[in-house]
Design a protein around this motif. Sequence first.
Motif, PDB file in Angstrom:
ATOM      1  N   GLY A 174       0.811  -1.216   0.000  1.00 45.63           N
ATOM      2  CA  GLY A 174       0.000   0.000   0.000  1.00 45.63           C
ATOM      3  C   GLY A 174       0.838   1.257   0.000  1.00 45.63           C
ATOM      4  N   THR A 175       1.932   1.237   0.773  1.00 43.48           N
ATOM      5  CA  THR A 175       2.804   2.411   0.855  1.00 43.48           C
ATOM      6  C   THR A 175       3.446   2.710  -0.495  1.00 43.48           C
ATOM      7  OG1 THR A 175       3.279   1.966   3.181  1.00 43.48           O
ATOM      8  CG2 THR A 175       4.821   3.380   2.021  1.00 43.48           C
ATOM      9  N   SER A 176       3.855   1.660  -1.218  1.00 44.12           N
ATOM     10  CA  SER A 176       4.493   1.872  -2.518  1.00 44.12           C
ATOM     11  C   SER A 176       3.542   2.536  -3.511  1.00 44.12           C
ATOM     12  CB  SER A 176       4.997   0.542  -3.082  1.00 44.12           C
ATOM     13  OG  SER A 176       3.909  -0.351  -3.320  1.00 44.12           O
ATOM     14  N   VAL A 177       2.239   2.243  -3.383  1.00 39.40           N
ATOM     15  CA  VAL A 177       1.260   2.888  -4.262  1.00 39.40           C
ATOM     16  C   VAL A 177       1.214   4.388  -3.989  1.00 39.40           C
ATOM     17  CG1 VAL A 177      -1.207   3.064  -4.807  1.00 39.40           C
ATOM     18  CG2 VAL A 177      -0.140   0.822  -4.551  1.00 39.40           C
ATOM     19  N   TYR A 178       1.156   4.763  -2.696  1.00 41.65           N
ATOM     20  CA  TYR A 178       1.121   6.187  -2.346  1.00 41.65           C
ATOM     21  C   TYR A 178       2.439   6.875  -2.690  1.00 41.65           C
ATOM     22  CZ  TYR A 178      -3.340   5.841   0.095  1.00 41.65           C
ATOM     23  OH  TYR A 178      -4.665   5.691   0.386  1.00 41.65           O
TER      24      TYR A 178
END
Length: 710
Positions: A174-178
């Motif tokens: 999820g963090t990589s998407v943001y």
Amino acid sequence: MKNRAWIIALVIVLIGLFFAFDLGHFLSLDALKASRDGLQQAYQTQPLLVITLFAATYIIMAALSLPGAAVMSIAGGAIFGLLVGTLVVVVSASIGATLAFLVARFVLRDSVQKRFGDRLSSINAGIEKDGAFYLFTLRLVPVVPFFLINLLMGLTNIRTLTFFWVSLVGMVAGTSVYANAGTQLAALTSLSGILSPDLIGSFVILATFPWLARWIVEKVKSKRIYARWPKPKQFDRNLIVIGAGAAGLVTSYIAAATRAKVTLIEGHKMGGDCLNYGCVPSKAIIRSATFVNQAKHAAKLGIAKAEVEYDFADVMKRVHRVIGTVEPHDSVERYTKLGVDVVQGYARITSPWTVEVNGEILTTRAIVIATGGRPTIPNIPGLDQVTHYTSDTIWSLTERPNRLVVLGGGPIGCELTQAFARLDCKVTLVARSGIMGKEDADAVALVEEALVADGVRVLTHTNTVRCERDGKGQRLIVSNKDGVKEAIEFDALLCAVGRTARTEGFGLEELGIPLSKNRTIEVDAWLQTRYPNIYAAGDVAGPYQFTHTAAHQAWYAAVNTLFGSLKRFKADYSVIPWATFTSPEVARVGLSEDEAKAQGIAYEVVKYGLDDLDRAIADEAAHGFVKVLTVPGKDKILGATIVGEHAGDLLAEYVLAMKHGLGMNKILGTIHTYPTWSEANKYAAGEWKRAHMPHRILKFVEKYHTWKRG
């Protein structure tokens, strides 16, 4: 308590300052776009300082559960780039989440567990077993509120280190998407565009991967377990049950009732220990002993004198007659008529699908081991040189032992101690600690008082040293807690120090089926052993050694073996009753006071004395009590202990109430026949109601009545 108050105050002040100074306006896309160039330039000039300040800010925000995590994650990508930004955000978020987790644990967990411990027990067990999987799944789906996960997990018993590293790994996707969105900040117009429905769906699918992987691992393990055993192409029967005690009988009955082909194998007597050596014979001798005792105290009933002549041998003959009368209920003939194939012989499991009995190999899709337990023989020097019995062999007596020593202060020891004492044996009860160790002190005190009144010498906190036999007789050497030794002369010694599961001789060792630390067969929540098609139920599986819990487990064993591929059921131990049939009887369901204290569960207690019950007074049995534990401020029942005549029967109302979520108000609102013993439950509920009277409302009602009088 003061430390908790300071932490709560500090958190409130910091959150208050955040909103008071409107710091949230810095955490918007517009603010980030406006300051991006300056931040990137600062990062190029002093990278470590900028990373440190960014990480500290993120950690504080996560620890305080402040809004803005999404923007901060985007900022990480915008300032540091995709790889460094993802790494910095994930580590910072994990540290901040762990701090929030620890604050919730320190401030709230104890009070929440104390208040709702009974409801959370199953959740705690699930977290202990699969907490990492649950947390990982939640972290993979970014739509679940970040702060909520931290707070809720802090209330459970998951380990801090596990929480940190699972959060660290779980938030990467999820963090990589943001962070990636941050690298394209100029094109980003709103946060809602980052997580499209398709992307969320992808995260949900991703969240299923650990569970899918686990399922695959379990399948591989299962295949390896069965690898060395050739599986038959077809089976003679659906189920083989080994042991015809309570668990085995009920399991085979259910299987036959559902039209499965089932074979029940018993190597000794149908009915198991309960019918032949336990519940039935002990209650039969207790009834005879009670009559003799009542005759001795006939004056209490206004009868000047009542003489009883009896022969001990006749009493024992009656015990066996009662066994014979009950025996048809568990007979081969009855179960054959019910559709069960009953085989008399000693069973040995030769593979997960085959059982050998009487030289014949039977094939089956599933097996239920219900081999019960046997009395534990204590390791006492010289025991084999003296006349000793167990709760299995004591029924062979035909002559009354004038002097009897009973080893063990549990339910079996106490029941038989009192029965033999009332049949004019001189009985000494020797217990390593106290008697009836699972019950509260007020219940134990009444039983011990009754035993002493019946002429029993009760030696608690006493160790056995050795047994001796010579021309002068037999004696037991004991030592008290001060180390002082004493020789107790006896004619017979009864060992009632517990029971051990019957696990030897059935092929368990060859199959590698493990045992628990209590020497019972190790089973999971569905009563499965190491082999998914082999189950265990009753005393051999534990954790309880009651006939009624064996029958209770049997339902789960039968349904799970026959229909587990469609639907499985976890064995439910949430409401387990039991009774000790001394006089007075002691019956309990749910928590005792001692258990509630040990588990840190908040409770209120209400107690009704049976000395105030009309029927008890009329029966000359006005002693004992009904004690009920409830949730503070509510009528939800946590546990009930009843001490007195008919306690085992009276307990059923509380078992029903707890099972179906009925509280003290429901019991109070139920009509109980007068004059009966069951009214004690209603009066106990009345005591609870009296303790929870709405005093403020009653003051207004009093004023109303005063006004009505003019």
